[in-house]
Design a protein around this motif. Sequence first.
Motif, mmCIF file in Angstrom:
data_model
loop_
_atom_site.group_PDB
_atom_site.id
_atom_site.type_symbol
_atom_site.label_atom_id
_atom_site.label_comp_id
_atom_site.label_asym_id
_atom_site.label_seq_id
_atom_site.Cartn_x
_atom_site.Cartn_y
_atom_site.Cartn_z
ATOM 1 N N ARG A 63 0.860 -1.177 0.000
ATOM 2 C CA ARG A 63 0.000 0.000 0.000
ATOM 3 C C ARG A 63 0.896 1.227 0.000
ATOM 4 N N CYS A 64 0.645 2.114 -0.951
ATOM 5 C CA CYS A 64 1.445 3.329 -1.058
ATOM 6 C C CYS A 64 1.220 4.197 0.188
ATOM 7 N N ASP A 65 2.313 4.658 0.778
ATOM 8 C CA ASP A 65 2.209 5.480 1.989
ATOM 9 C C ASP A 65 1.623 6.851 1.686
ATOM 10 N N ARG A 66 1.668 7.248 0.418
ATOM 11 C CA ARG A 66 1.254 8.600 0.059
ATOM 12 C C ARG A 66 -0.202 8.639 -0.401
ATOM 13 N N CYS A 67 -0.507 7.858 -1.468
ATOM 14 C CA CYS A 67 -1.882 7.913 -1.997
ATOM 15 C C CYS A 67 -2.759 6.802 -1.424
ATOM 16 N N LEU A 68 -2.151 5.925 -0.649
ATOM 17 C CA LEU A 68 -2.849 4.803 -0.023
ATOM 18 C C LEU A 68 -3.378 3.782 -1.021
ATOM 19 N N ARG A 136 6.238 3.629 -2.057
ATOM 20 C CA ARG A 136 5.738 4.590 -3.037
ATOM 21 C C ARG A 136 5.283 3.804 -4.255
ATOM 22 N N CYS A 137 4.080 4.122 -4.750
ATOM 23 C CA CYS A 137 3.533 3.326 -5.850
ATOM 24 C C CYS A 137 4.253 3.617 -7.163
ATOM 25 N N GLY A 138 4.968 4.748 -7.244
ATOM 26 C CA GLY A 138 5.729 5.023 -8.455
ATOM 27 C C GLY A 138 5.647 6.479 -8.849
ATOM 28 N N LEU A 140 3.935 7.885 -11.021
ATOM 29 C CA LEU A 140 2.594 8.383 -11.333
ATOM 30 C C LEU A 140 1.693 8.451 -10.105
ATOM 31 N N CYS A 141 2.316 8.424 -8.944
ATOM 32 C CA CYS A 141 1.530 8.478 -7.705
ATOM 33 C C CYS A 141 0.664 9.730 -7.721
ATOM 34 N N PRO A 142 -0.636 9.566 -7.581
ATOM 35 C CA PRO A 142 -1.515 10.740 -7.608
ATOM 36 C C PRO A 142 -1.366 11.629 -6.376
ATOM 37 N N GLY A 143 -0.600 11.204 -5.412
ATOM 38 C CA GLY A 143 -0.383 12.033 -4.227
ATOM 39 C C GLY A 143 -1.420 11.778 -3.157
HETATM 40 ZN ZN LIG Z 1 0.914 6.398 -4.497
#
Ligand SMILES: [Zn+2]
Length: 182
Positions: A63-68, A136-138, A140-143
């Motif tokens: 799970r991305c820590d930023r955009c979840l 981080r998902c990458g 293109l992480c939408p934030g």
């Molecule tokens: Zn993300």
Amino acid sequence: MIPGLEPVPLRELQALGTSRVWDVEGQLEAMPSLTPVRGTLRAEHRGNLLEVEGSLQTIVCLRCDRCLGRFNQELKAESKELIWLGDEPTEELLAEAGLDSETPDGLVDFLNPRGDFEPERWVFEQLSLQMSVVNRCGDLCPGMPQATPEPREPSTAVTVDPRWQALQDLQSSLQPDGGDHD
Ligand SMILES: [Zn+2]
């Protein structure tokens, strides 16, 4: 439990006189993965040392820590380690074994020589080391997810502070009624 990766007594590895090789294919209970953990593992008893090397890979869902959002990450480990067999090694013992105590090349751990080597635990540790601290998902992480505005509470009727209420009551009691003006 990955089939075939049961703990093996170190003495058994010693008696073998050569290295033992495991084929790794299965799921780690402690690290659920999308694809089975695959690879090979080799351990060789060398008297004071156990040399372990392995090549492992799997894909985990994080799970991305930023955009979840959820994303998949490939974990690959190519590791080679020396495990000291005995009590925590002294400098003399390391020197005897031809290892520099300052930089014990690849020496990371020690095991009781009368204990077991746990191939599955080793596999788990090597793959865990590949996990990043921050997910981080990458690119293109939408934030950060936009905070959806909370529906506003219907504004409650203005309530008078009880202290002001007392003052108001006093004021109105002091005010002469309209009838006394004449
Ligand atoms: Zn993300």
